[in-house]
Design a protein around this motif. Structure first.
Motif, mmCIF file in Angstrom:
data_model
loop_
_atom_site.group_PDB
_atom_site.id
_atom_site.type_symbol
_atom_site.label_atom_id
_atom_site.label_comp_id
_atom_site.label_asym_id
_atom_site.label_seq_id
_atom_site.Cartn_x
_atom_site.Cartn_y
_atom_site.Cartn_z
ATOM 1 N N PHE A 204 0.840 -1.199 0.000
ATOM 2 C CA PHE A 204 0.000 0.000 0.000
ATOM 3 C C PHE A 204 0.872 1.245 0.000
ATOM 4 O O PHE A 204 2.077 1.183 0.249
ATOM 5 N N ARG B 28 -3.627 4.191 4.760
ATOM 6 C CA ARG B 28 -3.174 3.252 3.739
ATOM 7 C C ARG B 28 -4.084 3.378 2.527
ATOM 8 O O ARG B 28 -5.286 3.169 2.625
ATOM 9 N N GLU C 112 -4.411 -0.344 -1.029
ATOM 10 C CA GLU C 112 -3.894 -1.525 -0.347
ATOM 11 C C GLU C 112 -4.334 -2.804 -1.054
ATOM 12 O O GLU C 112 -5.488 -2.970 -1.415
#
Length: 86
Positions: free
Chosen positions: A44, A51, A54
């Motif tokens: 990610f 994040r 991802e």
């Protein structure tokens, strides 16, 4: 195909990818990260604790090959690499 973090780092260096653009094994802000997680590995982009994009993988090899592919595509898009002609 097996791909260790050390071999991946060598490939990325040869592609012209700066070490500050990625992290393997640690989540570092403003980098593409590859981390082991309970279910396998996760790749990610980390930005301000979030994040994004991802993607999960069952094992390290597949995650690192994916990471290599991401940076290879990025270098092609930047014009840093040229496509082979037949």
């Amino acid at each position: 195909m097996q791909l260790s973090p050390e071999v991946l780092e060598n490939y990325l260096n040869r592609l012209g990818v700066a070490a500050g653009e990625y992290s393997i094994g640690a989540e570092i802000d403003s980098r593409v990260c590859a981390l082991p997680v309970d279910e396998g590995w996760s790749v990610f982009y980390s930005e301000r604790g979030l994040r994004t994009d991802e993607v999960g993988f069952e094992n390290q090899d597949v995650a690192l090959i994916y990471l290599l592919g991401l940076f290879t595509q990025q270098q092609l898009d930047r014009g840093s690499l040229t496509e082979a002609t037949a």
